[in-house]
Design a protein around this motif. Sequence first.
Motif, PDB file in Angstrom:
ATOM      1  N   GLY A 249    -100.964 -50.216   5.974  1.00  0.00           N
ATOM      2  CA  GLY A 249    -100.419 -51.273   6.578  1.00  0.00           C
ATOM      3  C   GLY A 249    -101.167 -52.447   6.770  1.00  0.00           C
ATOM      4  O   GLY A 249    -100.663 -53.443   7.339  1.00  0.00           O
ATOM      5  N   LYS A 251    -102.020 -55.950   5.278  1.00  0.00           N
ATOM      6  CA  LYS A 251    -101.942 -56.384   4.147  1.00  0.00           C
ATOM      7  C   LYS A 251    -103.124 -57.612   3.583  1.00  0.00           C
ATOM      8  O   LYS A 251    -103.200 -57.701   2.388  1.00  0.00           O
ATOM      9  CB  LYS A 251    -100.697 -57.256   4.500  1.00  0.00           C
ATOM     10  CG  LYS A 251     -99.350 -56.463   4.526  1.00  0.00           C
ATOM     11  CD  LYS A 251     -98.084 -57.378   4.824  1.00  0.00           C
ATOM     12  CE  LYS A 251     -96.989 -56.499   4.704  1.00  0.00           C
ATOM     13  NZ  LYS A 251     -97.087 -55.588   5.788  1.00  0.00           N
ATOM     14  N   ALA A 262     -97.913 -47.934  -0.620  1.00  0.00           N
ATOM     15  CA  ALA A 262     -97.538 -49.046   0.501  1.00  0.00           C
ATOM     16  C   ALA A 262     -96.227 -49.401   0.558  1.00  0.00           C
ATOM     17  O   ALA A 262     -95.640 -49.619   1.717  1.00  0.00           O
ATOM     18  CB  ALA A 262     -98.559 -50.299   0.341  1.00  0.00           C
ATOM     19  N   ALA A 263     -95.711 -49.661  -0.705  1.00  0.00           N
ATOM     20  CA  ALA A 263     -94.307 -49.922  -0.756  1.00  0.00           C
ATOM     21  C   ALA A 263     -93.166 -48.695  -0.128  1.00  0.00           C
ATOM     22  O   ALA A 263     -92.418 -49.101   0.423  1.00  0.00           O
ATOM     23  CB  ALA A 263     -93.564 -50.416  -2.224  1.00  0.00           C
ATOM     24  N   GLU A 266     -93.701 -48.746   3.654  1.00  0.00           N
ATOM     25  CA  GLU A 266     -92.865 -50.102   4.141  1.00  0.00           C
ATOM     26  C   GLU A 266     -91.547 -49.771   4.181  1.00  0.00           C
ATOM     27  O   GLU A 266     -91.078 -50.035   5.303  1.00  0.00           O
ATOM     28  CB  GLU A 266     -93.247 -51.289   3.515  1.00  0.00           C
ATOM     29  CG  GLU A 266     -92.630 -52.722   3.984  1.00  0.00           C
ATOM     30  CD  GLU A 266     -93.231 -53.749   3.292  1.00  0.00           C
ATOM     31  OE1 GLU A 266     -92.529 -54.894   3.850  1.00  0.00           O
ATOM     32  OE2 GLU A 266     -94.049 -53.661   2.541  1.00  0.00           O
ATOM     33  N   GLN A 272     -95.447 -51.123  11.071  1.00  0.00           N
ATOM     34  CA  GLN A 272     -95.236 -52.567  10.788  1.00  0.00           C
ATOM     35  C   GLN A 272     -96.609 -53.314  11.228  1.00  0.00           C
ATOM     36  O   GLN A 272     -96.481 -54.337  11.337  1.00  0.00           O
ATOM     37  CB  GLN A 272     -94.355 -53.073  11.922  1.00  0.00           C
ATOM     38  CG  GLN A 272     -92.984 -52.277  11.972  1.00  0.00           C
ATOM     39  CD  GLN A 272     -92.320 -52.684  10.631  1.00  0.00           C
ATOM     40  OE1 GLN A 272     -92.476 -53.462   9.924  1.00  0.00           O
ATOM     41  NE2 GLN A 272     -91.520 -51.680  10.014  1.00  0.00           N
TER      42      GLN A 272
END
Length: 313
Positions: A249, A251, A262-263, A266, A272
């Motif tokens: 998470g 970034k 990571a995608a 998400e 979040q």
Amino acid sequence: MSYYEPLVYVVPPEEEGFILKTVLQKRLMVSRKLLSRIKLTERGITVNGERQYINIKVKAGDRVEIRMEEEQSEDILPQDLPLHILHEDEHLLILAKDAGIIVHPTHGHYTNTIANGVVYHWQQAGITCRFRPVHRLDQETSGVLAIAKTPYVHQQISEQMIEHLVKKVYLAFVWGTVAAPRGTINEPIDRDPDQPHVRIVRPDGYSAVTHYEVAQQFSQAALVRIWLETGRTHQIRVHMRHLGHPLLGDKMYKLDQYDELAAELEASGCLQRQALHAYQLGFVHPGTREWTEYRAPLPEDLTRLEEWLMNRG
């Protein structure tokens, strides 16, 4: 003029003839800066109820007391916000901070901070204190947060931090398979010259030491327990990225090799923010002089993340 409860020290027989200043600095552990401030306060330093100069000699059985004026954070707007209180006494307020909330008002963020909620809480309880967090947590980091109620308590814990006597344990979910079950990252950290708000490992940086231990290894991620010797900005995030295992998470300090994972994370919607939690804080309590530890359980979002990782194998 109102004062906090006095700090009291009764001189034992073996300290007969000590200079009062020595008692204050060596027994009550009052710093020079704080001592100078207390000396200016009416009845700030008394022996057996009488105001005294700090160069007198004390006698066995003397009752030494120091008093500090009550303060309040007049520049912080009281605001009724939810607070998760782990512990509160006349010296400290210990909270379990939620992710996403700022600790102290800053430019552009004057409300909806931990400080606003704490000032309101104290106002409702009839407590007069200035908001003094003794350490920092990033906005997106959850976990244990200690707030001192007096200058003395703040000084005491701050000095323990400087001397690396405070125990800070974090839980972090990181990408990849961590090869070594435990290890130490001893790499200096400083600003990225191209991005001043970002920190990087660089040989001319400030000393930074992070210890880690794998608590649970998942198929493509791991839960690690981390404890610090130093407290550099973004230290855990920078060091774990340097090790090749950035936080889930995160970034700012991500690595391209984990973009696909990571995608997927998400898209799951279960996280979040960066997966970092201040799990445990330990120090010598300035009031009791005993070692004390406080723990905050994993919050709901990180519990969901843990389940998601377990279900992936």
